[in-house]
Write an enzyme that holds these catalytic residues in place. Structure first.
Site, PDB file in Angstrom:
ATOM      1  N   ASP A  35       0.879  -1.170   0.000  1.00 41.98           N
ATOM      2  CA  ASP A  35       0.000   0.000   0.000  1.00 41.98           C
ATOM      3  C   ASP A  35       0.915   1.218   0.000  1.00 41.98           C
ATOM      4  O   ASP A  35       1.521   1.539   1.021  1.00 41.98           O
ATOM      5  CB  ASP A  35      -0.895  -0.033   1.247  1.00 41.98           C
ATOM      6  CG  ASP A  35      -1.661   1.273   1.458  1.00 41.98           C
ATOM      7  OD1 ASP A  35      -1.610   2.148   0.571  1.00 41.98           O
ATOM      8  OD2 ASP A  35      -2.311   1.407   2.517  1.00 41.98           O
ATOM      9  N   GLU A  95      -7.230   0.750  -4.442  1.00 36.89           N
ATOM     10  CA  GLU A  95      -7.233   0.719  -2.980  1.00 36.89           C
ATOM     11  C   GLU A  95      -8.570   0.295  -2.360  1.00 36.89           C
ATOM     12  O   GLU A  95      -8.594  -0.588  -1.504  1.00 36.89           O
ATOM     13  CB  GLU A  95      -6.758   2.068  -2.422  1.00 36.89           C
ATOM     14  CG  GLU A  95      -5.257   2.229  -2.603  1.00 36.89           C
ATOM     15  CD  GLU A  95      -4.767   3.664  -2.545  1.00 36.89           C
ATOM     16  OE1 GLU A  95      -5.553   4.554  -2.179  1.00 36.89           O
ATOM     17  OE2 GLU A  95      -3.591   3.898  -2.887  1.00 36.89           O
ATOM     18  N   ASP A 102     -12.979   5.739   1.210  1.00 36.33           N
ATOM     19  CA  ASP A 102     -11.527   5.734   1.443  1.00 36.33           C
ATOM     20  C   ASP A 102     -10.987   7.166   1.407  1.00 36.33           C
ATOM     21  O   ASP A 102     -10.770   7.727   0.340  1.00 36.33           O
ATOM     22  CB  ASP A 102     -10.874   4.854   0.353  1.00 36.33           C
ATOM     23  CG  ASP A 102      -9.354   4.748   0.502  1.00 36.33           C
ATOM     24  OD1 ASP A 102      -8.793   5.386   1.412  1.00 36.33           O
ATOM     25  OD2 ASP A 102      -8.739   4.026  -0.299  1.00 36.33           O
ATOM     26  N   LYS A 141       2.928  11.381  -3.420  1.00 36.65           N
ATOM     27  CA  LYS A 141       1.899  10.697  -4.214  1.00 36.65           C
ATOM     28  C   LYS A 141       1.005  11.689  -4.958  1.00 36.65           C
ATOM     29  O   LYS A 141       0.493  11.396  -6.027  1.00 36.65           O
ATOM     30  CB  LYS A 141       1.065   9.840  -3.262  1.00 36.65           C
ATOM     31  CG  LYS A 141       0.109   8.891  -3.948  1.00 36.65           C
ATOM     32  CD  LYS A 141      -0.504   7.984  -2.905  1.00 36.65           C
ATOM     33  CE  LYS A 141      -1.547   7.069  -3.486  1.00 36.65           C
ATOM     34  NZ  LYS A 141      -2.109   6.196  -2.438  1.00 36.65           N
TER      35      LYS A 141
END
Lengths: 181, 604
Positions: free
Chosen positions: B10, B173, B196, B72
């Site tokens: 992850d 994800e 999420d 990211k």
């Protein structure tokens, strides 16, 4: 392009119901074939056959591969055709203003118009539904005609259904965008 | 299928984790210090090898410009795509590269790409796995936000390759989280929503579990929305409340760190005391923050997730998944109690808390990895592509070839003909996005396909799109007359955007770029003021009478403050931004009242 009916092991029929398409697709996936290519064509076949408009197009591709679909808007669709442009255009103007807004308050100022636009688009969708149903209900007739090599009716229906599907998608797209306002 | 080990990773905005399936169970691996969460942070102390993780976090305050966190957010994006605010709020320096890509400038000589930064994080996770498992780990499943586009996925894959990892699968994800949730519940039939909200991205996916199938029905998201934004808002609040004025790089970094700690504390406590010992010139500061005050700051961020949820729920409903049976929360930001309250208020949904919000994604990645190397039995996982793909057609319109939420892998094509007599080539521009006009979508790449000139309609070009199981696209164009195929190379970043502007910026000195930056931020802030002020008048006229007098007065004062900064000669961008922020916050209730009023008289 592979034959989607054959891909899922289904008869080349317009009258397939979505549940049988779904079952055939699931059986295929359960088979455990890990080949990505095979998986992709199976997924594609499922998408094409679940929707009556693309199913009709795939069916005509097989039955009458050289025939050209009718691209003119039929008279019974003219009223809707005339209505759709202005409603979508005004919705787009509103959505563009909304996208530009950077604060909650500026967006809230547009809420009233957004509600009105939503009702307008929903109205269009309600007009589209019966027109679409009237054409898909004629699928048994198209199957019978095909047996005697006659495709004029189904080709005309495909042309109209493609317009209706496109409009339906445009309306749905606006409705989703309005939901996000 | 061979039995060689595959790890699940992850790669998060704030934290990264690595997991594996052992004896049939997925688990998250710990490093030599027993830590399972690796901060996604890399720091380059001058003349020394880079620090990754906790060590880098510590260096953040000392060397904010040489420490990279939340990388990211910049993966697979172009410099032109960044807003002035994004550039300004990033503690390290971002500069455009020769192809318009984003680079991090550590010092005069050193530039690093977001992929290289991510590769260092991935490399550390790889070491952790190798140590814990006592065998080398060279293959991985890596997760990405469901709403990542083609370029962002490609950048992630490249980062893994730089770290010496072979990517066996890119997994979404929320899908990973659902796998972790569903592994023990395969017999059940349920519709599951995964909410999420991580450090930098938000995704909402609706999945259906049925007959051993795990199928994603709809997904929607925002790749620039997350807990980081809250830290920033909170840090700004501290600076304003303490009257700190301009902050140095280290001060800003320290404030953000304290903001994050305060945010985390307020998930469990009603109030927190924020202490800044020897913060400036030996002087210490202290401030109390209540949960209520924090929630007022957090509200607008959390509210931005509502329309995304509504959108995904509406699409799921169209596909027959209208009733959500379970809600799973993933991502550290879902610990904020207000998130749960709001989800209940908006959708009547209460979360199933059986999943660990930080670990569910890594566990899901481990399960997927386990399936690929035969350590877990196969689950039939069916995912979708989040964004529509198509090409630009005549009149600058987007012609969708693969609609969003299509099951992947998928292959679809269309035949195009020449629109004019004697045409010798056709330009194929590949687009990703949902807008009708081509220019409003993301341009992924372009290829010019030559063919023999002929009358209109004589040339036929077949364009085929295939999306593989990783959500990565390949485009093939075939001239049907010659049978010649052209594989369109989809580059990592769109390149023809504002090339000139980028070149100009590169040519300018750093000092000048700073002045320029102030002016850009001022312009952006001014536009916001010009949007807010008339909206305040309009809203007060419509529903002002429903507000308590003191609220109306607060709004009037905040509006007046904006006007006065706007009128000043100095173009103080920071002052205008904070006056705007205050007015924005003061008008939240007013905005809600206005929306409420819009629905009056309309059916349910």
């Amino acid at each position: 392009m592979t034959n989607p009916f054959a891909r899922l092991g289904l008869p080349e029929s317009l009258l397939l119901d979505p549940a049988s398409v779904e079952d055939a697709w699931r059986d295929l996936r359960r088979d455990g074939k890990t080949d990505e290519e095979a998986e992709a064509s199976g997924n594609r076949a499922r998408t094409l056959l679940s929707d009556p408009v693309s199913r009709l197009a795939a069916w005509l591709d097989l039955k009458a591969p050289d025939a050209a679909p009718d691209r003119a808007v039929a008279p019974e669709l003219m009223d809707l055709f005339a209505n759709i442009g202005p409603v979508l255009a005004s919705t787009d103007t509103l959505l563009a203003r909304h996208r530009k807004a950077t604060t909650a308050l500026a967006r809230a100022v547009l809420a009233k118009e957004a509600v009105a636009a939503q009702l307008g688009v929903q109205g269009l969708l309600q007009e589209i539904q019966p027109l679409k149903a009237a054409l898909t209900e004629r699928f048994p007739e198209f199957e019978r005609d095909a047996a005697s090599g006659e495709f004029a009716g189904s080709l005309r229906a495909l042309g109209q259904l493609k317009f209706l599907k496109r409009w339906e998608e445009q309306c749905r797209e606006r409705l989703l965008a309005l939901l996000s306002t | 299928m061979d039995d060689e080990l595959i790890i699940g990773i992850d790669l998060g905005t704030t934290h990264s984790l690595v997991g594996v399936v052992d004896s049939g169970f997925p688990l998250v691996l710990a490093d030599e210090k027993g830590e399972r969460l690796l901060p996604s942070c890399v720091s380059w102390p001058a003349g020394q090898p880079p620090l990754v993780g906790t060590g880098a976090m510590r260096a953040r305050v000392l060397a904010p410009d040489r420490t990279v966190s939340s990388i990211k957010r910049f993966m697979g994006r172009t410099f032109a795509d960044l807003s002035p605010a994004e550039i300004e709020e990033t503690p390290y320096r971002l500069v455009p590269g020769g192809r318009g890509e984003i680079l991090v400038q550590l010092d005069e000589q050193t530039l690093v790409t977001p992929e290289e930064v991510s590769a260092l994080i991935l490399g550390r996770l790889r070491e952790t796995a190798a140590q814990a498992l006592e065998q080398p780990a060279g293959r991985a499943v890596v997760t990405v936000p469901a709403y990542f586009n083609h370029s962002q996925r490609e950048a992630t894959r490249k980062a893994a390759e730089l770290a010496g990892l072979r990517v066996e699968r890119i997994l979404n994800e929320p899908t990973a989280a659902a796998l972790a949730y569903g592994l023990d519940r395969l017999g059940e039939a349920a519709t599951v929503a995964v909410y999420d909200l991580g450090g930098g991205t938000f995704d909402l996916s609706v999945l259906q579990m049925r007959e051993g199938f795990f199928e994603v029905i709809a997904t929607a998201g925002d790749t620039r929305l997350g807990g980081d934004d809250l830290d920033l808002a909170l840090a700004r609040h501290f600076a304003d409340a303490l009257g700190l004025g301009d902050l140095s790089g280290s001060e800003a970094a320290a404030l953000r760190l304290r903001a994050r700690e305060a945010k985390e504390t307020l998930s469990n406590e009603e109030r927190v005391t924020v202490r800044l010992p020897f913060f400036r010139d030996g002087e210490s500061y202290e401030l109390e923050l209540t949960r209520e005050r924090f929630e007022r700051l957090a509200l607008s961020l959390i509210e931005r997730t509502a329309p995304i949820c509504r959108r995904a729920f509406a699409e799921a409903a169209e596909k027959g998944a209208g009733k959500i049976d379970r809600l799973i929360l993933v991502g550290g930001s879902t610990r904020i109690p207000l998130v749960r309250e709001k989800l209940h208020e908006w959708f009547g949904l209460d979360p199933d808390l059986s999943q660990h919000p930080d670990e569910a994604v890594a566990l899901g990645a481990a399960i997927q990895a386990g399936m690929l190397c035969g350590r877990v039995r196969q689950i039939l996982l069916v995912d979708v592509t989040p964004l529509s793909l198509g090409i630009e057609t005549f009149g600058g319109l987007m012609n969708v070839i693969i609609p969003r939420n299509s099951t992947i892998p998928v292959k679809a094509g269309e035949l195009f003909t020449n629109a004019v007599d004697g045409q010798e080539s056709m330009a194929i521009r590949v687009l990703q996005g949902e807008r009708e006009l081509a220019k409003d979508n993301w341009l992924l790449g372009e290829v010019v396909l030559p063919f023999a000139p002929g009358p209109k309609g004589s040339a036929r070009v077949g364009v085929q799109f295939s999306i593989n199981r990783d959500g990565i696209l390949e485009v093939l164009a075939r001239d049907t007359a010659t049978g010649e195929d052209h594989v369109l190379e989809i580059r990592n970043a769109a390149v023809d955007v504002e090339d000139e502007a980028i070149e100009r910026m590169i040519g300018e000195s750093i000092d000048f770029a700073f002045e320029d930056m102030n002016e850009r931020i001022w312009t952006e802030a001014k536009l916001k003021s010009e949007e807010l002020l008339p909206a305040v008048d309009e809203a007060l006229a419509a529903v002002g009478n429903r507000l308590p007098v003191e609220d109306r007065e607060a709004i009037a004062a905040a509006a007046e403050a904006v006007r006065s900064v706007l009128a000043s000669e100095t173009h103080d961008a920071k002052a205008l931004k904070s006056a705007n922020a205050a007015l924005d916050e003061a008008t939240q209730t007013l905005a809600a009242l206005l929306v409420e009023a819009a629905f009056e008289g309309v059916g349910p």
